[in-house]
Design an enzyme around this catalytic site. Sequence first.
Site, PDB file in Angstrom:
ATOM      1  CG  ASP A  44       9.294  11.689  -9.675  1.00 27.89           C
ATOM      2  OD1 ASP A  44       8.412  10.824  -9.521  1.00 27.89           O
ATOM      3  OD2 ASP A  44       9.594  12.528  -8.805  1.00 27.89           O
TER       4      ASP A  44
ATOM      5  NE  ARG B 160       2.687  10.308   4.331  1.00 33.38           N
ATOM      6  CZ  ARG B 160       3.299  10.764   3.244  1.00 33.38           C
ATOM      7  NH1 ARG B 160       3.497  12.064   3.091  1.00 33.38           N
ATOM      8  NH2 ARG B 160       3.704   9.937   2.297  1.00 33.38           N
TER       9      ARG B 160
END
Length: 345
Positions: free
Chosen positions: A227, A292
């Site tokens: 990230d 999900r």
Amino acid sequence: MNHSTLSPSFNNNPKVPLDFNTLHTIPDSHEWNKSTVVDDPNTIEPIPIIDLTDPNAASLIRHACEKWGVILIINHGVPMDIVKQLELQTYELFSLPSERKACALRSEGSLFGYGLHRVAPFFPKLLWSEGFTMLGSPMEHAQKLWPHQPDQRTNFCTIMEEYQKEMKKLSGKLMELMLESLGLTSEDVEWFKPKTGLDRAQSMLQLNSYPTCPDPDRAMGLAPHTDSSILTILHQSISGGLQIHEDGIGWIPVDAVPGSLVVNVGDFLHILSNGLYKSPYHRAVVKNTHHRISVAFFYVPPSDVKNGPLMKLIDDDHPALYNSVTWAEYLQNKSYLDIKPKQVT
């Protein structure tokens, strides 16, 4: 997976994710060769679960960030009724027909709205997922998603805004604990002074959908990457799906623990800590049993401020490993194929 086969110049991805509900096989465009998850998770040290009310939280965070770069936090102060409503609204969004979701497609050059994950163009295979990104109120897009359902779009926007406020507050608390764990204070980061109201950090909220997949061993929900944030706070539905890569071990699942949130170190905290804290290489896998979701909150530095290793962490024995860089410069130059930021050469 052979990293040498991946090219960050690949840009032939369609703008709109597939209608996954209509697929019963994996198309060639979405077929990945995946290394398996670690065979026996019991043979490795579990990802730490840290109680933020623990007086030793800072030292526990340091150990976890040096070893893993990821922790599970409990007693974090975020009301669980907001988290539950967040899940419900996220499922509501991604359950809309494909043509309705496409009405909120990101415009050219924009980060916000519906579409593929931002890392998708850096890989030659497409992802078994779809996303929705926002900053503040998503009302502009909600009006396109629910043009004739004002109550639904109001509920959606209210929950998303409330959750972002909770995440910003939690991010400030975590940042203070991270700095404390390094022997520093908020005074050591010019743009981060939350007690005086001068926290200039930015943020984004990303909703992720991983539809049911007919052959999950040949598909990828979110490709391996690090990230570009300072830190990321992730809520994942109870089925889990996040995995981190550990050298010499392989892919390790980060289970979804009820009531917890996942926090992982981003590239900029790795830089600020002068490499002490690991920015973990991670991915998301898909399931063949159910749809999900996850929700990621990215806490990032001001786009125009140069950030480098913090001065108090540098001495003759610990020279600076990284040049100072703004977040905007870093995003422009980063290759998502790199596990860590580039060191000084």
